[in-house]
Write a protein that holds these residues in place. Sequence first.
Motif, mmCIF file in Angstrom:
data_model
loop_
_atom_site.group_PDB
_atom_site.id
_atom_site.type_symbol
_atom_site.label_atom_id
_atom_site.label_comp_id
_atom_site.label_asym_id
_atom_site.label_seq_id
_atom_site.Cartn_x
_atom_site.Cartn_y
_atom_site.Cartn_z
ATOM 1 N N UNK A 192 -3.483 -6.536 -1.280
ATOM 2 C CA UNK A 192 -2.299 -5.997 -1.965
ATOM 3 C C UNK A 192 -2.398 -6.250 -3.464
ATOM 4 N N UNK A 193 -2.757 -7.484 -3.851
ATOM 5 C CA UNK A 193 -2.894 -7.784 -5.283
ATOM 6 C C UNK A 193 -3.910 -6.848 -5.939
ATOM 7 N N UNK A 194 -5.036 -6.641 -5.265
ATOM 8 C CA UNK A 194 -6.104 -5.809 -5.825
ATOM 9 C C UNK A 194 -5.722 -4.343 -5.855
ATOM 10 N N UNK A 231 4.955 -7.692 -6.863
ATOM 11 C CA UNK A 231 6.257 -7.257 -6.341
ATOM 12 C C UNK A 231 7.014 -6.412 -7.355
ATOM 13 N N UNK A 232 6.862 -6.726 -8.638
ATOM 14 C CA UNK A 232 7.515 -5.918 -9.683
ATOM 15 C C UNK A 232 6.947 -4.500 -9.693
ATOM 16 N N UNK A 233 5.653 -4.364 -9.418
ATOM 17 C CA UNK A 233 5.048 -3.038 -9.320
ATOM 18 C C UNK A 233 5.626 -2.253 -8.145
ATOM 19 N N UNK A 234 5.947 -2.960 -7.087
ATOM 20 C CA UNK A 234 6.445 -2.306 -5.866
ATOM 21 C C UNK A 234 7.941 -2.025 -5.934
ATOM 22 N N UNK A 235 8.711 -3.016 -6.392
ATOM 23 C CA UNK A 235 10.167 -2.937 -6.287
ATOM 24 C C UNK A 235 10.893 -2.922 -7.626
ATOM 25 N N UNK A 272 0.824 -1.209 0.000
ATOM 26 C CA UNK A 272 0.000 0.000 0.000
ATOM 27 C C UNK A 272 0.861 1.264 0.000
ATOM 28 N N UNK A 273 2.054 1.173 0.593
ATOM 29 C CA UNK A 273 2.926 2.352 0.695
ATOM 30 C C UNK A 273 3.592 2.665 -0.640
#
Length: 460
Positions: A271-273, A294-298, A180-181
């Motif tokens: 998180x997925x949604x 995870x690719x979206x986040x990191x 979310x962050x």
Amino acid sequence: MEKKLKLWDAVMIVMGSMIGSGIFIVSSDMMRNLGSGYWMIVVWLITAVLTVAGALSYGELSAMFPKAGGQYTYITEIFGKKMGFLYGWGMFTVIQTGTIAAVAVAFGKFTAYLVPALNDAAPIFQSGEFKITWIQILAIVVILFLTFVNTKGVQFGKILQNVFTSSKIIALLGLIILGFVLISQSNWSSNMSFGWDAFQNLKQTEWKSISGATVLGGIAAAMVGAVFSSVAWENVTFISGEIENPKKNVVKAMILGTSAVMILYLLVNFVYLNALDRDSIAFAANDRVAVSAAEKMFGNAGTIIIAVLVMISTFGCVNGIVLAGARVFQTMAKDGLFLKSAVENNQNGVPEKSLWMQGIWASLLCLSGQYGNLLDMVSFVIVLFYMLTVFGVIYLRIKKPELERGYKTFLYPFTPILYLTIGTAFCILLLIYKPDYTLLGLGLILLGLPVYFFIDKMKD
């Protein structure tokens, strides 16, 4: 048996056995079947209710029969040796060993992200479609290593379980918070905008609106993954004989462990949604929706982060299932329904021969390449045995009300009836919409009947 496991250790066995590779994968199939973030959460909520209701019901039996063997012991005590053997037969042939094999291979597949040579290497052996790969060999090494560790005493297995389960819980919490962050553009509103409308897109073509019976079929198909990701919590009952104050601690471990895991599962799906749109969830490469998130986040590092997380998760999951499962086969052997050599404990106080029998058969399932299909086939049967055991709570209340019950099922009879209602609906829908899987799984278990009669005749 020595009481070397405390409440915390029992909770770690419950959570560690439940959290494997499923939560990182199955949400893709759920989205393809229902096409709505709303419905995806509803299915996880239904599965959570089913799982916790099952744990609450099992608690009464665990307090009545606080000894090794768990579900096998409950079924045998209530319904007799024949039904107990069928459960044990299913456990050894597919349910327990097949789960060990599948989760170990998942460990190998995600290891291949970090060691690409595992993916690129030619098969060690191939004949037609059958092949043996280095990933399968790595899975077997993991199984045999963890079997060896657990032969050294429950203390060693306990330490491994606590370390790896704690690690993956912390990692999942980190993934949830950062989900979310670190997401600048949320997809939550669009994924949840469909409300009660449901859609299907099973072959990456176009989304089609579905209603009525088709929605029920979609729920059943979606629940297969959710339910299978949420089983194995009963593994703690297999090792009741080694838990301090089992009449109280086993039920506490099941309720605390299942509740915590289902909350984690719900939050991971949030998180997925939040991170991905509908198509990105439904059609993530190889269903690895966690990798896409995870690719979206990191960025590119996300693949490595999730690979390490799944390796930790699957390694701990295999250890928990290896640790607990062998106790069932030892208890069966004591009843004359399994190989006699499985009865003995080694100098470390654990059923070493039973552990090795389980490990060797699980390794062969790795080589067969059929473990995944077998697990799909017996999803139906796993829930049937859960239902049989939960029904045993009601049966004993009626037939033997005088028996001592150190714990009574919360909100009885509502809780077991709720479980039986949801479980029955799930099984009926699977029979209607996935007969190939369900009937083959049921047939595999029924093959245990002639084996039982043969063993019974040999004893005469």
